[in-house]
Design an enzyme around this catalytic site. Structure first.
Site, PDB file in Angstrom:
ATOM      1  N   CYS A  31       0.854  -1.189   0.000  1.00 27.02           N
ATOM      2  CA  CYS A  31       0.000   0.000   0.000  1.00 27.02           C
ATOM      3  C   CYS A  31       0.887   1.235   0.000  1.00 27.02           C
ATOM      4  CB  CYS A  31      -0.922  -0.014   1.217  1.00 27.02           C
ATOM      5  SG  CYS A  31      -1.883   1.496   1.439  1.00 27.02           S
TER       6      CYS A  31
ATOM      7  N   HIS B 186      -4.526  -2.500 -10.646  1.00 24.54           N
ATOM      8  CA  HIS B 186      -5.258  -1.245 -10.791  1.00 24.54           C
ATOM      9  C   HIS B 186      -5.918  -1.184 -12.161  1.00 24.54           C
ATOM     10  CE1 HIS B 186      -3.803   0.794  -7.138  1.00 24.54           C
ATOM     11  NE2 HIS B 186      -2.714   0.063  -7.342  1.00 24.54           N
TER      12      HIS B 186
ATOM     13  N   GLU C  85     -10.984   1.188  -3.447  1.00 19.35           N
ATOM     14  CA  GLU C  85      -9.891   0.268  -3.151  1.00 19.35           C
ATOM     15  C   GLU C  85     -10.396  -1.152  -2.913  1.00 19.35           C
ATOM     16  OE1 GLU C  85      -6.375   1.207  -0.965  1.00 19.35           O
ATOM     17  OE2 GLU C  85      -7.140   3.203  -0.481  1.00 19.35           O
TER      18      GLU C  85
ATOM     19  N   CYS D 184      -5.130   6.874  -2.174  1.00 18.42           N
ATOM     20  CA  CYS D 184      -4.503   5.589  -2.510  1.00 18.42           C
ATOM     21  C   CYS D 184      -3.196   5.895  -3.225  1.00 18.42           C
ATOM     22  CB  CYS D 184      -5.428   4.746  -3.387  1.00 18.42           C
ATOM     23  SG  CYS D 184      -4.707   3.171  -3.908  1.00 18.42           S
TER      24      CYS D 184
ATOM     25  N   GLY E 198      -2.565   3.778  -6.288  1.00 17.35           N
ATOM     26  CA  GLY E 198      -3.519   4.205  -7.303  1.00 17.35           C
ATOM     27  C   GLY E 198      -3.087   5.477  -8.000  1.00 17.35           C
TER      28      GLY E 198
END
Length: 371
Positions: free
Chosen positions: A159, A250, A305, A314, A317
């Site tokens: 993350c 993603h 998410e 994110c 992201g």
């Protein structure tokens, strides 16, 4: 009966055999003017104490013969249930994407289970968070290892916002006062964050992965083998998507087929997000970024998410959407990305093919949770 007369009579009844008496002897005395004063509301204890002091002044000669042994006020919390155990944590957030950080350096196994992480992340009955991050011992020459349990109990590869929070947490554990880089082992591979003296964290996120099978996605690649500007049918509507892995999957979209710009404010994210996440074209589910181009160097996004739902930010992201924007020739290689929780600076460098993310991470509070 006048208050002062009542107090004198009660004080006179206290045995004088000892020069020291317990303050409990005065319980009735102190309660009497508190309960019977017609000038002060019963529940205003701070004002009632003033009334008591004035009315006791008339009996000062009697009280001067007695020295009072004061008791220290202590708070004794109720005992915990026998089956409870405690977990110390520190809460951090990166642009509103919040995490419960646990010092797990004494073991290679997370201190709590995914089910317990779900309970901790509950915002009504737990601490509240988008996930729990464990700081574990390093492996293969790295400084530390990172594992995460999402708020739904699933485990992502890594993350971006979380690793910034982890880096700040490690710097605090080490009492670091200067800029410092850390080699972090994650399920997505080696990630290197650098904590700057100004509190910002620069993270070398590594190269993006554009191989459809490794993202993973079942969408077919173009002539280069990349999933770029591919049509995706979602509940009867065709969206144009680009797929990128930043160690986790993603799906980036700038809008539906035939539309010019995506109106993020009108986007029903809570309805559309889960349809992307659980789409059959993403065998491992996916994170989804909905993007609006403000300029070639300024992008805006909302994110759904995988395992956490709609979040304020994110990091992976934001990195994936910049890669997608470059591949779709919508933006340059260095951009500001505005997320609901605030901005990130993202750069996809040509010289090493790595994506770099710069942004904040802040401690919120620390505490002990009972499991």
């Amino acid at each position: 009966m006048a208050t002062s007369t009542f107090l004198v009579q009660r004080l006179a009844s206290i045995p004088q055999t000892s020069s020291v008496v317990d303050t409990s002897c005065f319980k009735e005395l102190l309660q009497y003017p508190y309960k019977h004063s017609r000038y002060v509301p019963y529940n205003h204890s701070h004002r009632s104490s003033l009334v008591i002091s004035r009315q006791l002044s008339s009996v000062r000669p009697v009280m001067s013969q007695v020295s009072v042994k004061e008791k220290q006020a202590t708070w004794n919390p109720p005992p915990l249930e026998n089956d409870k155990r405690s977990l110390h944590f520190v809460k951090y957030h990166g642009l509103g994407n919040d995490f419960i950080l646990v010092d797990n350096r004494d073991s290679k196994v997370p201190k709590i289970s995914p089910e317990e992480a779900v309970e901790l992340c509950n915002r009504n009955f737990g601490v509240g968070g988008d996930g729990v991050i464990f700081v574990l011992p390093g492996v293969d020459g790295t400084d530390y290892s990172m594992r995460i349990f999402n708020s739904d109990g699933s485990e992502p590869e890594m993350c971006g916002n979380g690793i910034r929070c982890m880096a700040r947490y490690i710097a605090k554990l080490e009492n670091a006062i200067e800029s410092r880089s850390y080699k972090i082992h994650t399920l997505a591979g080696l990630i290197v964050p650098c904590v700057r003296e100004d509190g910002q964290v620069v993270v070398d996120m590594g190269p993006p992965n554009l191989n459809p099978a490794q993202i993973p996605t079942k969408l077919p690649g173009n002539e280069k083998g990349f999933v770029v500007r591919a049509p995706l049918n979602v509940s009867g509507k065709t969206w144009i998507v680009t797929c990128v892995s930043m160690g986790n999957p993603h799906c980036v979209t700038f809008g539906e087929q035939g539309t010019q710009d995506l109106d993020l404010d009108a986007l029903p994210l809570e309805q559309v997000g889960p349809l992307f996440e659980h789409h059959q074209m993403f065998p491992a589910r996916t994170n989804t970024e909905f993007v609006q181009v403000l300029s070639p160097s300024h992008l805006r996004m909302r994110v759904w998410e995988r395992g956490a739902g709609a979040t304020l930010a994110c990091g992976t992201g934001a990195c994936a959407l910049l890669v997608a924007a470059v591949l779709e020739q919508r933006a340059g290689r260095k951009c500001r990305v505005d997320l609901p929780g605030g901005p990130l600076e993202i750069e996809w460098r040509e010289d090493d093919n790595h994506v770099y993310m710069t942004g904040p991470a802040e401690a919120v509070f620390s505490g002990t949770a009972f499991l």
